[in-house]
Design a protein around this motif. Structure first.
Motif, PDB file in Angstrom:
ATOM      1  N   GLN A   1      95.291  79.513 -13.527  1.00  0.00           N
ATOM      2  CA  GLN A   1      95.804  78.328 -14.241  1.00  0.00           C
ATOM      3  C   GLN A   1      97.317  78.196 -14.208  1.00  0.00           C
ATOM      4  O   GLN A   1      97.842  77.147 -14.568  1.00  0.00           O
ATOM      5  CB  GLN A   1      95.360  78.401 -15.712  1.00  0.00           C
ATOM      6  N   GLY A   2      98.004  79.280 -13.841  1.00  0.00           N
ATOM      7  CA  GLY A   2      99.463  79.188 -13.887  1.00  0.00           C
ATOM      8  C   GLY A   2     100.114  80.314 -13.124  1.00  0.00           C
ATOM      9  O   GLY A   2      99.435  81.203 -12.597  1.00  0.00           O
ATOM     10  N   MET A   3     101.441  80.276 -13.053  1.00  0.00           N
ATOM     11  CA  MET A   3     102.174  81.284 -12.286  1.00  0.00           C
ATOM     12  C   MET A   3     103.560  81.514 -12.890  1.00  0.00           C
ATOM     13  O   MET A   3     104.113  80.631 -13.534  1.00  0.00           O
ATOM     14  CB  MET A   3     102.320  80.837 -10.823  1.00  0.00           C
ATOM     15  N   GLU A   4     104.069  82.699 -12.663  1.00  0.00           N
ATOM     16  CA  GLU A   4     105.444  82.987 -13.069  1.00  0.00           C
ATOM     17  C   GLU A   4     106.377  82.206 -12.151  1.00  0.00           C
ATOM     18  O   GLU A   4     106.303  82.349 -10.931  1.00  0.00           O
ATOM     19  CB  GLU A   4     105.719  84.486 -12.941  1.00  0.00           C
ATOM     20  N   ILE A   5     107.237  81.387 -12.738  1.00  0.00           N
ATOM     21  CA  ILE A   5     108.234  80.701 -11.908  1.00  0.00           C
ATOM     22  C   ILE A   5     109.557  81.450 -11.967  1.00  0.00           C
ATOM     23  O   ILE A   5     110.489  81.164 -11.231  1.00  0.00           O
ATOM     24  CB  ILE A   5     108.422  79.214 -12.302  1.00  0.00           C
TER      25      ILE A   5
ATOM     26  N   ASP B   1     106.002  73.794  -6.809  1.00  0.00           N
ATOM     27  CA  ASP B   1     105.942  72.346  -6.566  1.00  0.00           C
ATOM     28  C   ASP B   1     104.804  71.991  -5.611  1.00  0.00           C
ATOM     29  O   ASP B   1     104.068  71.028  -5.842  1.00  0.00           O
ATOM     30  CB  ASP B   1     107.272  71.848  -5.987  1.00  0.00           C
ATOM     31  N   SER B   2     104.678  72.762  -4.553  1.00  0.00           N
ATOM     32  CA  SER B   2     103.660  72.393  -3.561  1.00  0.00           C
ATOM     33  C   SER B   2     102.256  72.582  -4.141  1.00  0.00           C
ATOM     34  O   SER B   2     101.357  71.793  -3.867  1.00  0.00           O
ATOM     35  CB  SER B   2     103.861  73.156  -2.251  1.00  0.00           C
ATOM     36  N   LEU B   3     102.066  73.587  -4.983  1.00  0.00           N
ATOM     37  CA  LEU B   3     100.753  73.780  -5.608  1.00  0.00           C
ATOM     38  C   LEU B   3     100.436  72.637  -6.576  1.00  0.00           C
ATOM     39  O   LEU B   3      99.299  72.175  -6.661  1.00  0.00           O
ATOM     40  CB  LEU B   3     100.717  75.113  -6.365  1.00  0.00           C
ATOM     41  N   ASN B   4     101.464  72.187  -7.290  1.00  0.00           N
ATOM     42  CA  ASN B   4     101.256  71.115  -8.268  1.00  0.00           C
ATOM     43  C   ASN B   4     100.930  69.768  -7.643  1.00  0.00           C
ATOM     44  O   ASN B   4     100.510  68.837  -8.328  1.00  0.00           O
ATOM     45  CB  ASN B   4     102.479  70.996  -9.187  1.00  0.00           C
ATOM     46  N   MET B   5     101.160  69.667  -6.336  1.00  0.00           N
ATOM     47  CA  MET B   5     100.781  68.422  -5.658  1.00  0.00           C
ATOM     48  C   MET B   5      99.269  68.347  -5.494  1.00  0.00           C
ATOM     49  O   MET B   5      98.718  67.276  -5.253  1.00  0.00           O
ATOM     50  CB  MET B   5     101.487  68.330  -4.304  1.00  0.00           C
ATOM     51  N   LYS B   6      98.597  69.499  -5.610  1.00  0.00           N
ATOM     52  CA  LYS B   6      97.134  69.505  -5.468  1.00  0.00           C
ATOM     53  C   LYS B   6      96.438  69.530  -6.817  1.00  0.00           C
ATOM     54  O   LYS B   6      95.475  68.827  -7.055  1.00  0.00           O
ATOM     55  CB  LYS B   6      96.708  70.709  -4.629  1.00  0.00           C
ATOM     56  N   ARG B   7      96.898  70.396  -7.720  1.00  0.00           N
ATOM     57  CA  ARG B   7      96.317  70.427  -9.076  1.00  0.00           C
ATOM     58  C   ARG B   7      97.311  71.069 -10.027  1.00  0.00           C
ATOM     59  O   ARG B   7      98.322  71.618  -9.591  1.00  0.00           O
ATOM     60  CB  ARG B   7      94.993  71.205  -9.095  1.00  0.00           C
TER      61      ARG B   7
END
Ligand SMILES: [Zn+2]
Length: 434
Positions: free
Chosen positions: A177-181, A228-234
């Motif tokens: 569901q998430g990741m360390e940025i 950013d690129s992951l958030n373009m999908k979900r």
């Protein structure tokens, strides 16, 4: 003649040693007398600009640590005696711990769960690239395939976030569901050598610890681009990890037989010794955790204050916090530069009513503007699917569409000026327009 040679040799060797010491300590000493006092002055001036923004929604904001270690990890000795006072002095409301398992066994069932003097703690585990909080007392079967573990935890209501995102992960996994940025430990792997930092802490660790820690900072552009690129999908929630262990240190405490045990970096026992007349002066009365000598770099106090997550939640309970973390109702900021509590990022409609906050998804025909307010002024950067589309400065921010609205993930960053240079201060989760 021989006397003369000895004299020359003596002076040359002493000279070389003095020069070497000067060279080694030049940077830390310069920082001690010039750079850090300036930095402290600037940060104090910046904090004075603080204005509390009105709270626009029913949420409260809680400051929290997500990814830290206690004595249940092999590489930490931290107990509540160390963790709670540190959390309180930094205004931390909650800590979601991530202790390393022992072999295949998690420490979650016997870990800390509950409110400890006003600080809410939930135990989790850091294993196989996951920051994992099952949120129920469970025994995870780590012998299973990683993706299967993730599926089980998530389908039972728990959290699987990716830790140490500089390392390889299954980015296509549909359950995480998430990741360390940002991870402080990740950040220490690039930049100056460890020995340079040790010298710097020898000179500046006491007086200027927050600024000596800031020396590790590098903007994590590769990780942010991945996010950013992951958030373009979900939706993939971004958060920060201080990864505090309070273990980059030299400490000593008494053994039962009266000898002193030395604990070195990574909480490893390095030596034992008798207390004698010549070393007695090193040791003081034992503190609450029994330490009679402490020299530390990564204290919990400095770590918790270095970068902090701010979760928007209706109450300070594990359930509410966890649900809002999963929703991305959170932002993260470098707190030693300025406390970001009060920041809000939201979407409004034609009538200027709030129709969603960070982490939410909003239909394209409903949104009129993206707005933000901040307790401290800075430069706002709106990032749409990885591209900066708008920049403006101040205490509040507004981005209205005059033409066609584009779908996608819109996240907000805030940068502040230090020594004339803009540096990242705050990262907010995206608002998703669909
Ligand atoms: Zn860790």
């Amino acid at each position: 003649m021989v006397k003369r040679i000895i004299k020359v040799l003596f002076y040359s060797v002493s000279g070389i040693i003095v020069i070497a010491l000067l060279v080694a300590f030049a940077g830390p000493l310069w920082r001690h007398w010039i750079t850090y006092p300036q930095m402290e002055k600037q940060v104090n001036e910046f904090q004075k600009l603080r204005k509390e923004p009105a709270f626009l929604s029913n949420f409260h904001t809680y400051r929290g640590v997500m990814h830290a270690h206690s004595y249940l990890s092999h590489d930490s000795k931290g107990t509540l005696n160390d963790i709670i006072p540190a959390a309180k002095s930094d205004g931390i409301d909650f800590i979601f711990l991530t202790d390393h398992p022992h072999g295949d066994s998690d420490t979650i069932p016997k870990g800390y769960h509950g409110n400890y003097g006003g600080v809410l703690i939930e135990s989790g585990t850091e294993n196989r690239g996951f920051d994992c909080w099952p949120l129920v007392p469970t025994i995870i079967n780590w012998k299973l395939d990683k993706d299967t573990v993730a599926k089980q935890i998530v389908s039972n209501g728990g959290i699987i976030f990716y830790a140490h995102t500089e390392e390889p992960h299954n980015w296509g996994n549909p359950d995480f569901q998430g990741m360390e940025i940002y991870n402080f430990h990740t950040d220490t792997k690039d930049g100056e050598s460890a020995s340079w930092h040790i010298l710097n802490f020898m000179v500046n660790g006491n007086k200027f610890r927050p600024w000596a820690l800031r020396e590790f900072f590098d903007e994590q552009t590769t990780i942010l681009a991945r996010w950013d690129s992951l958030n373009m999908k979900r939706k993939i929630v971004g958060f920060s990890a201080v990864d505090s262990h309070e273990n980059q240190s030299f400490r000593a405490r008494y053994l039962k037989d009266g000898r002193i045990q030395w604990i070195g970096p990574n909480a490893k026992a390095v030596d034992t010794m008798e207390v004698r007349f010549w070393n007695k002066w090193l040791f003081s009365e034992p503190d609450k955790s029994g330490w009679v000598f402490k020299w530390m770099i990564d204290t919990y106090q400095s770590g918790f204050n270095y970068i902090t997550n701010y979760v928007m939640s209706d109450s300070l309970s594990v359930h509410s916090l966890a649900e809002n973390m999963k929703k991305g109702h959170l932002y993260t900021a470098f707190k030693s530069l300025g406390d970001a509590k009060g920041f809000q990022y939201y979407a409004s409609n034609q009538k200027d009513s709030i129709i969603g906050i960070l982490g939410d998804s909003i239909k394209i025909d409903q949104v009129k503007a993206l707005k933000a307010v901040s307790p401290l002024p800075g430069q706002f950067r709106l990032i749409h699917d990885g591209k900066t589309v708008n920049i403006s400065s101040g205490e509040d921010y507004q981005y209205s569409w005059s033409e066609l609205i584009e779908k996608g993930a819109y996240r907000l960053e805030m940068h502040i000026k230090q020594n004339g240079k803009l540096i990242p201060w705050l990262y907010a989760n995206p608002i998703y327009i669909y």
